[in-house]
Structures are given as C-alpha cells and as structure tokens.
Write a protein that holds these residues in place. Structure first.
Motif, PDB file in Angstrom:
ATOM      1  N   ARG A  20       8.982  97.040 -21.944  1.00 32.99           N
ATOM      2  CA  ARG A  20       8.373  96.965 -23.194  1.00 32.99           C
ATOM      3  C   ARG A  20       9.303  95.763 -23.545  1.00 32.99           C
ATOM      4  NH1 ARG A  20      10.699 101.462 -24.916  1.00 32.99           N
ATOM      5  NH2 ARG A  20      12.683 100.884 -25.322  1.00 32.99           N
ATOM      6  N   LEU A  21      10.354  94.992 -23.228  1.00 34.98           N
ATOM      7  CA  LEU A  21      10.625  93.650 -23.213  1.00 34.98           C
ATOM      8  C   LEU A  21       9.743  92.632 -23.132  1.00 34.98           C
ATOM      9  CD1 LEU A  21      14.756  94.285 -22.183  1.00 34.98           C
ATOM     10  CD2 LEU A  21      13.538  93.936 -24.817  1.00 34.98           C
ATOM     11  N   VAL A  22       9.516  92.974 -21.934  1.00 34.45           N
ATOM     12  CA  VAL A  22       9.075  91.720 -20.582  1.00 34.45           C
ATOM     13  C   VAL A  22       7.620  91.517 -22.124  1.00 34.45           C
ATOM     14  CG1 VAL A  22       7.425  90.644 -18.914  1.00 34.45           C
ATOM     15  CG2 VAL A  22       9.052  91.623 -18.238  1.00 34.45           C
ATOM     16  N   PHE A  23       7.009  92.684 -21.882  1.00 30.51           N
ATOM     17  CA  PHE A  23       5.442  92.215 -22.803  1.00 30.51           C
ATOM     18  C   PHE A  23       5.636  91.565 -24.100  1.00 30.51           C
ATOM     19  CE2 PHE A  23       2.268  93.885 -26.413  1.00 30.51           C
ATOM     20  CZ  PHE A  23       1.257  93.255 -25.308  1.00 30.51           C
ATOM     21  N   ASN A  24       6.872  92.912 -24.928  1.00 29.15           N
ATOM     22  CA  ASN A  24       6.975  91.400 -26.007  1.00 29.15           C
ATOM     23  C   ASN A  24       7.486  90.166 -26.363  1.00 29.15           C
ATOM     24  OD1 ASN A  24       6.353  93.689 -27.824  1.00 29.15           O
ATOM     25  ND2 ASN A  24       8.904  94.182 -27.181  1.00 29.15           N
TER      26      ASN A  24
ATOM     27  N   THR B 295      16.505  88.333 -14.123  1.00 33.01           N
ATOM     28  CA  THR B 295      15.210  88.931 -13.013  1.00 33.01           C
ATOM     29  C   THR B 295      14.080  87.802 -12.415  1.00 33.01           C
ATOM     30  OG1 THR B 295      13.789  90.551 -12.569  1.00 33.01           O
ATOM     31  CG2 THR B 295      13.567  89.648 -14.891  1.00 33.01           C
ATOM     32  N   SER B 296      13.608  88.102 -11.224  1.00 34.43           N
ATOM     33  CA  SER B 296      12.995  87.060 -11.059  1.00 34.43           C
ATOM     34  C   SER B 296      11.611  87.340 -11.482  1.00 34.43           C
ATOM     35  CB  SER B 296      12.199  87.475 -10.116  1.00 34.43           C
ATOM     36  OG  SER B 296      11.415  88.679  -9.769  1.00 34.43           O
ATOM     37  N   VAL B 297      10.611  85.826 -11.659  1.00 25.99           N
ATOM     38  CA  VAL B 297       9.739  85.530 -12.713  1.00 25.99           C
ATOM     39  C   VAL B 297       8.588  86.680 -12.228  1.00 25.99           C
ATOM     40  CG1 VAL B 297       7.768  83.851 -12.295  1.00 25.99           C
ATOM     41  CG2 VAL B 297       9.941  83.736 -12.653  1.00 25.99           C
ATOM     42  N   GLY B 298       8.720  86.992 -10.099  1.00 25.79           N
ATOM     43  CA  GLY B 298       7.667  87.629  -9.515  1.00 25.79           C
ATOM     44  C   GLY B 298       7.630  89.218 -10.529  1.00 25.79           C
ATOM     45  N   ALA B 299       8.921  89.388 -10.434  1.00 25.02           N
ATOM     46  CA  ALA B 299       9.691  90.220 -11.330  1.00 25.02           C
ATOM     47  C   ALA B 299       8.523  90.819 -12.715  1.00 25.02           C
ATOM     48  CB  ALA B 299      10.754  91.423 -11.494  1.00 25.02           C
ATOM     49  N   LEU B 300       8.512  90.343 -13.229  1.00 27.04           N
ATOM     50  CA  LEU B 300       8.664  90.543 -14.590  1.00 27.04           C
ATOM     51  C   LEU B 300       7.218  90.366 -14.606  1.00 27.04           C
ATOM     52  CD1 LEU B 300      11.096  87.203 -15.806  1.00 27.04           C
ATOM     53  CD2 LEU B 300      11.214  89.702 -16.553  1.00 27.04           C
ATOM     54  N   LYS B 301       5.925  88.882 -13.897  1.00 30.72           N
ATOM     55  CA  LYS B 301       4.480  89.061 -13.772  1.00 30.72           C
ATOM     56  C   LYS B 301       4.393  90.550 -13.459  1.00 30.72           C
ATOM     57  CE  LYS B 301       4.072  84.434 -12.226  1.00 30.72           C
ATOM     58  NZ  LYS B 301       3.273  83.047 -11.643  1.00 30.72           N
TER      59      LYS B 301
ATOM     60  N   GLU C  81      11.325  81.470 -18.163  1.00 28.78           N
ATOM     61  CA  GLU C  81      12.208  81.116 -19.866  1.00 28.78           C
ATOM     62  C   GLU C  81      13.063  82.745 -20.160  1.00 28.78           C
ATOM     63  OE1 GLU C  81      10.628  77.898 -22.573  1.00 28.78           O
ATOM     64  OE2 GLU C  81       9.424  80.360 -23.062  1.00 28.78           O
ATOM     65  N   MET C  82      11.840  84.283 -19.581  1.00 28.52           N
ATOM     66  CA  MET C  82      12.006  85.026 -19.699  1.00 28.52           C
ATOM     67  C   MET C  82      13.259  85.896 -18.493  1.00 28.52           C
ATOM     68  SD  MET C  82       8.973  87.031 -20.722  1.00 28.52           S
ATOM     69  CE  MET C  82       7.892  86.940 -19.751  1.00 28.52           C
ATOM     70  N   SER C  83      13.168  85.222 -17.273  1.00 30.50           N
ATOM     71  CA  SER C  83      13.849  84.562 -15.979  1.00 30.50           C
ATOM     72  C   SER C  83      14.908  85.153 -16.190  1.00 30.50           C
ATOM     73  CB  SER C  83      13.341  84.539 -14.939  1.00 30.50           C
ATOM     74  OG  SER C  83      14.011  84.392 -13.510  1.00 30.50           O
TER      75      SER C  83
END
Length: 184
Positions: A137-141, A159-165, A152-154
């Motif tokens: 939910r956080l990542v999507f928003n 957390t890692s960029v890969g995990a965010l993607k 920036e989200m990382s």
C-alpha cells in the motif's frame, strides 16, 4: 516568486535568529505534499491533521541534527510515514473491542469519510488499495500518487529498490484483480 531551496532553508535554520523563519518556509514548501502522503496512509482528514502536527514537531526537533546523507524531503517523508504508521497502530490498540486488521479499520474510515469527494471509480481504487498489505500500500501510493522514484522510496522506506519494484508490481496486479471483480 522564487521558491527557496532546501539547502537555503537549512542554512537559514542554522542561524538562531532565522530558525523560525526557516521552519515556516519549510512548512510552506512541504505541508501539502506531506499532508496528502499522510492522508493516503491514515485516510481520515482529522487524523491526518494530528499526524501532520506530530510530524512537524519531530522535524523541528530533529532538523538541527539533520545529516546530509539523505535529501531533506525524503528524510521528512520517512518521518511522516513512520508517524502515520505509528498512529495507525496506536489507534488500532485504543479502539475498544476491535479485533480486526488495520486495513478493515481504514476501510470503515473511508466509507464514513465526509471529506472524500471522489466518484465510484475513485472509491473502488481506494478500497482496492486498502486491501493491500501495508508495505505494498505504501509503495503503491508513493509511486502512483506521489510519483516518487524507486531510489527515493528506498531512502524513505529503508529497503532495496528491487524489493520496492516487486512490491509495486504485486500491488498493481492485486488492484487490477480487485477492480475486475467490482465490475461484475
């Protein structure tokens, strides 16, 4: 009128005579962005205002120790995110007899929110977002609404960029499935 840069604000903040002025510039520059970021997490306008106050108090207290290893706004987003999540956890604990998940609590808040002025499609999107696990939910928003880059989200979510993607990809798929079910 030219917008004051983050660096100019930080320089002003270091001068005790300019500290209040610098903080007012900071609030003026980021208040709306942080409000909507918080609002997407806690849903309620009133709760968002409370979290905003706490966020700016923490920013005020921490600004003199700000290290330049992050951008100012990502540092503030991290504080706002942590304050919003802490607020939700506290609210969940305080609600008497509430045994459900945070997502259920937020959905009830969305359904009763008199400030929500979206149409049916926007409400369905918000319901779908609330069905997501917290991190998705956080990542999507942050990606969809705030248009933040993964880097920036990382920094904000540590957390890692890969995990965010991966989280964003899963979130999009779940939202698409939810919306398709609503169409039937």
């Amino acid at each position: 009128m030219k917008s004051t840069t983050d660096n100019e604000i930080l320089i002003l903040f270091r001068d005790p005579a300019q500290r209040s002025n610098a903080f007012n510039l900071l609030i003026k520059k980021y208040q709306e962005r942080l409000y909507w970021h918080i609002r997407k997490i806690v849903i309620s306008h009133e709760d968002s205002d409370d979290v905003m106050q706490n966020t700016f108090i923490k920013i005020w207290k921490g600004l003199s120790n700000f290290r330049y290893d992050a951008q100012l706004y990502t540092w503030m987003y991290r504080i706002a995110t942590n304050e919003a999540l802490s607020f939700l956890k506290e609210k969940q604990k305080k609600q008497l007899g509430y045994g459900g998940e945070v997502e259920e609590m937020l959905l009830k808040t969305l359904e009763s929110d008199t400030y929500f002025d979206g149409d049916a499609a926007q409400k369905d999107l918000q319901r779908a977002i609330l069905e997501l696990p917290e991190k998705q939910r956080l990542v999507f928003n942050m990606k969809y609404f705030d248009e933040l880059k993964y880097e920036e989200m990382s920094e904000i979510l540590e957390t890692s960029v890969g995990a965010l993607k991966a989280s964003y990809h899963h979130a999009v798929k779940k939202i698409e499935s939810f919306i398709k079910l609503q169409e039937f």
